[in-house]
Scaffold this active site. Sequence first.
Site, PDB file in Angstrom:
ATOM      1  N   GLY A  14       0.862  -1.092   0.012  1.00  0.00           N
ATOM      2  CA  GLY A  14       0.042   0.151  -0.137  1.00  0.00           C
ATOM      3  C   GLY A  14       0.759   1.201  -0.062  1.00  0.00           C
ATOM      4  O   GLY A  14       0.679   2.229   0.860  1.00  0.00           O
ATOM      5  N   THR A  16       1.634   3.278  -2.834  1.00  0.00           N
ATOM      6  CA  THR A  16       1.660   4.477  -3.766  1.00  0.00           C
ATOM      7  C   THR A  16       1.540   5.975  -3.242  1.00  0.00           C
ATOM      8  O   THR A  16       1.538   6.835  -3.963  1.00  0.00           O
ATOM      9  CB  THR A  16       0.654   4.218  -4.900  1.00  0.00           C
ATOM     10  OG1 THR A  16      -0.672   4.075  -4.278  1.00  0.00           O
ATOM     11  CG2 THR A  16       0.724   2.779  -5.667  1.00  0.00           C
ATOM     12  N   TYR A 154     -12.130  -0.741  12.608  1.00  0.00           N
ATOM     13  CA  TYR A 154     -10.525  -0.490  12.166  1.00  0.00           C
ATOM     14  C   TYR A 154      -9.780  -0.725  13.571  1.00  0.00           C
ATOM     15  O   TYR A 154      -8.586  -1.177  13.371  1.00  0.00           O
ATOM     16  CB  TYR A 154     -10.607   1.014  11.911  1.00  0.00           C
ATOM     17  CG  TYR A 154      -9.060   1.407  11.535  1.00  0.00           C
ATOM     18  CD1 TYR A 154      -8.545   1.224  10.533  1.00  0.00           C
ATOM     19  CD2 TYR A 154      -8.612   2.445  12.620  1.00  0.00           C
ATOM     20  CE1 TYR A 154      -7.207   1.817  10.311  1.00  0.00           C
ATOM     21  CE2 TYR A 154      -7.276   2.749  12.407  1.00  0.00           C
ATOM     22  CZ  TYR A 154      -6.624   2.773  11.380  1.00  0.00           C
ATOM     23  OH  TYR A 154      -5.440   3.215  11.151  1.00  0.00           O
TER      24      TYR A 154
END
Length: 264
Positions: A14, A16, A154
């Site tokens: 993850g 970018t 989360y």
Amino acid sequence: MDLQLNGKSALVTGSTAGIGFAIATELAREGVRVTINGRRQAGVDAAVDRLRGLVSGAEVCGFAADLSTAYGCQALAGACPQVDILVNNLGIFDPSPFASIPDSEWQRFFDTNVMSGVRLARHYLPAMKAAHWGRVVFISSESGINTPGEMVHYGMTKSAQLAVARGLAQDCAGTGVTVNSVLPGPTRSEGVAAFFAKLADEAGIDEGEMERRFFAEARPTSILKRMIDPAEVAALVAYVCSGRAAATTGAALRVEGGIVSTIC
Ligand code: NAD
């Protein structure tokens, strides 16, 4: 300080944008050959170009794969079979009232934030152990020890990462491989910046005022009283990945601006 990372290889998931991109950049600056990952090829290609522009001579390549699936993890592991350093940075967040989070969202959060790291660690750890050197870092969150009521799912995944990292560190006892978790606090990644901009827009205030209110109302125990820069998280991660950090393992390391008020 020489971090003794020159010539090592790393995969940052993850990466970018946001914290992952900052970690990839910091490792590349230390002479690490870095593999960048994101879901879409165009985004991966753009990030690879951007990193090459930031760090002259950087050895960087990219692989597009959706790591929320076993298939995506397998594809990435096939394309990039061995690394010295695995940074499980991928993580999604989405504030939602508990009562409105369906089973499918709990599962998606678990698959994306926890199982991606589990699957990749399972693939890369055996070769790291055989080489008597390796680093695995899980990017958890202060939410892992300070569950946010506005996104319990989360928080659950961030706590689970702490448990997985601690257990894997023990599994690697005496091998020269370290496994740690790093707990950032609110960090100005592109995803979070866009989220704050939307909230500010909805409230009819500017982003500075939004940030001030966030720390006054939602994170009042913050000592830093500002958003963290992704580079400030990346600096700690680069150290944890380094040869210098050989004695740091099984640890949950905080870079969260002092929100968590317990001493240890
Ligand atoms: P971000 O949303 O800015 O970055 C998203 C990156 O993840 C992009 O590269 C995107 O392409 C990639 N991605 C998203 N879904 C993917 C998938 N299914 N497969 C592969 N790649 C995918 O993220 P961020 O805010 O920089 O957060 C990075 C990590 O740090 C996460 O684990 C997050 O939980 C943690 N964290 C962030 C903050 C914060 O405030 N930003 C705070 C604490 C912890």
